[in-house]
Design a protein around this motif. Structure first.
Motif, PDB file in Angstrom:
ATOM      1  N   SER A   1      -4.099   7.845   5.876  1.00  0.00           N
ATOM      2  CA  SER A   1      -4.892   8.644   4.935  1.00  0.00           C
ATOM      3  C   SER A   1      -5.099  10.055   5.461  1.00  0.00           C
TER       4      SER A   1
ATOM      5  N   THR B   1       1.006   4.117  -2.781  1.00  0.00           N
ATOM      6  CA  THR B   1       0.786   5.532  -2.457  1.00  0.00           C
ATOM      7  C   THR B   1       1.931   6.390  -2.982  1.00  0.00           C
TER       8      THR B   1
ATOM      9  N   ASN C   1       0.824  -1.209   0.000  1.00  0.00           N
ATOM     10  CA  ASN C   1       0.000   0.000   0.000  1.00  0.00           C
ATOM     11  C   ASN C   1       0.860   1.262   0.000  1.00  0.00           C
TER      12      ASN C   1
ATOM     13  N   ASN D   1      -9.129  10.011  -1.099  1.00  0.00           N
ATOM     14  CA  ASN D   1      -8.908   9.344   0.180  1.00  0.00           C
ATOM     15  C   ASN D   1     -10.166   9.321   1.044  1.00  0.00           C
TER      16      ASN D   1
ATOM     17  N   HIS E   1     -13.221   7.331  -1.322  1.00  0.00           N
ATOM     18  CA  HIS E   1     -12.968   5.967  -1.781  1.00  0.00           C
ATOM     19  C   HIS E   1     -12.243   5.128  -0.721  1.00  0.00           C
ATOM     20  N   ASP E   2     -11.182   5.685  -0.132  1.00  0.00           N
ATOM     21  CA  ASP E   2     -10.401   4.899   0.822  1.00  0.00           C
ATOM     22  C   ASP E   2     -11.067   4.808   2.195  1.00  0.00           C
TER      23      ASP E   2
END
Length: 503
Positions: A405, A327, A323, A472, A475-476
């Motif tokens: 995030s 990023t 991840n 972020n 969606h995240d």
């Protein structure tokens, strides 16, 4: 002796028989104090009743030097205690003790004699040991090898019946003692073994012996003499009864590695998961038939759980690395699109990586269990000083994914404020307020408000920072965000679902 027997006619006859018996007898309490002796015992030991009754056995007789050989005393004492503790008769084939003799001139001498003894427990109505009866026989003259005058004539019968028989008896006794010592050492090793050990007998797998480690494994339950299905009923349906049955039926051992078993380790407590390395080994009798099962093993629960935790950590680390790399890749691509000049690209890219690194540092300090919201905000705004940043809200612990995030989002908001908003002028300030809402499914509501800065207006196109923030949040993090470009200052209002560890 007469004082200890009730004055009924049968009792009086018994007392009289005891007294006139030609066989030497002495009566002892369970703690080996003399309470009675018949005349034959007094004669053979050259003692008086008033001198020995009421005294401990090993203090009642004077050996001349004040004490008997410690090994002789130990053997007699061990035989008496065995008879007392097992409630079974015990025999001593031969033991040496000195007897006082009075010469015609009145001189007192001591003579080594050999004795054979039988110790019999006498039980009361409740089955407890009330007395111990010692029957002793002087066998010195049967073994001419121990006679003081070795030149005295020895007949063939003496040699065969006397010395040979007594010598064999002595050898057998010595062998038995050696075997008993070895057995005691083996039992001691068995009981002190670091792993759990048990011996089961018969097709029902009855517990004959088990050590302290096994007792601890099963919650200090007393299982001696019980079949395994009765002793450990919670094993039903787990397969272990069947493993034991197969070993007993086939004679083939069974071995388990990191086998999960559920045991009740506290009275009325829940079943607990325990992982064991163990082996069921058949025990065979003299004919080769399986008579029981030897159980031996180790509790490896901590090792198994540690390995599981390590695997989980490695999997989690791999996930986080992937991840993080994704990023970084996204930051690099999007930053490159917005900055054609290599110098500005490098500066912006580095600042975003530093924001990511700051949050990683916070998570590392907590062993990646999470980070506190105010600590992330303080990290991302510390360059502007405490007088220009106002943080107001309750303590909120963030799980790692949420912390990463939000750390990137706060970095973008602070960067934009420094370039275009309130932090681009000396008088500008940023007010950050947050609260928790909906306690059944907690949510974080946070407002970023800029005051005292230049007038702002909505940008003609969205830059990477705005796209990163919205992606972020929506969606995240499955949250919502509103970006308001008011005349008196920029405002960002965000709401994200929150899993709080202290809820």
């Amino acid at each position: 002796m007469n004082d200890l027997i009730q004055k009924t006619r049968p009792a009086v006859d018994l007392a009289a028989a005891f007294e006139v018996s030609p066989n030497p007898y002495i009566l002892l309490t369970p703690d080996l104090v003399i309470v009675g002796a018949n005349q034959a015992y007094l004669d053979v030991t050259s003692s008086r009743r008033q001198d020995i009754v009421g005294r401990p056995l090993f203090q009642a007789f004077d050996s001349g030097d004040g004490q008997e050989a410690p090994e002789n005393v130990r053997r007699v004492k061990a035989s008496l205690e065995k008879a007392r503790d097992t409630r079974q008769r015990d025999h001593l084939a031969m033991v040496r003790f000195s007897i006082a003799r009075t010469a015609p001139d009145g001189a007192r001498t001591f003579e080594d004699r050999l004795w054979s003894a039988t110790h019999t427990p006498i039980l009361d109505d409740r089955g407890d040991v009330a007395y111990l009866l010692q029957h002793t026989t002087d066998v010195t003259d049967l073994n001419r090898g121990f006679i003081a005058d070795p030149s005295a004539p020895i007949s063939a019968l003496d040699a065969i019946v006397g010395g040979g028989l007594l010598r064999r008896a002595e050898v057998v006794q010595e062998d038995n003692l050696r075997l008993q010592h070895e057995r005691n050492r083996l039992v001691e090793m068995f009981m002190q073994a670091p792993g759990f050990v048990a011996i089961l007998s018969g097709p029902q797998h009855v517990f004959q012996m088990h050590n302290a480690a096994y007792q601890q494994l099963i919650g200090q339950r007393e299982v001696s003499g019980l079949p395994v299905r009765e002793a450990l009923p919670e094993l039903a349906g787990q397969g272990y009864y069947e493993f034991l049955d197969d070993v007993f039926a086939t004679g083939e051992p069974y071995e388990g590695q990191e086998s999960l078993v559920q045991l009740q380790r506290r009275p009325d407590g829940p079943l607990e998961d325990v992982y064991l390395n163990f082996i069921y080994q058949p025990i065979r009798d003299e004919h080769g038939a399986v008579a029981g099962i030897f159980v031996q093993g180790h509790d490896v629960t901590e090792n198994v759980l540690a390995a599981q935790r390590q695997k989980l950590m490695i999997d989690e680390l791999n996930h986080r690395v992937k991840n993080t790399l994704a990023t970084v890749q996204s930051i690099a691509i999007q930053t490159a699109r917005s900055h054609a000049d290599p110098a500005t690209f490098a500066e912006t890219f580095q600042s975003r990586l530093m924001a990511l690194s700051h949050t990683h540092n916070l998570l590392t300090r907590s062993h990646w269990e999470g980070a506190e919201l105010s600590a992330i905000l303080a990290h991302e705004t510390e360059a502007f000083g405490p007088t220009r940043i106002s943080l107001n809200g309750p303590p909120v612990d963030l799980e790692p994914a949420l912390a990463l995030s939000l750390g990137m989002i706060f970095h973008e908001l602070a960067t934009n404020a420094a370039k275009y908003g309130a932090l681009s002028t000396p008088e500008g300030r940023v007010l950050i307020d947050w609260a928790l809402a909906d306690q059944r499914a907690p949510q974080l509501k946070l407002t970023w408000r800029e005051v005292g800065g230049p007038a702002v207006s909505a940008p003609s196109r969205k830059g990477f920072g705005s796209r990163l923030i919205e992606r972020n949040i929506r969606h995240d993090l499955a949250g919502e965000i509103d970006l308001l470009y008011a005349a008196d200052g920029f405002v960002a209002e965000l709401t994200v679902p929150l899993e709080r560890k202290d809820a």
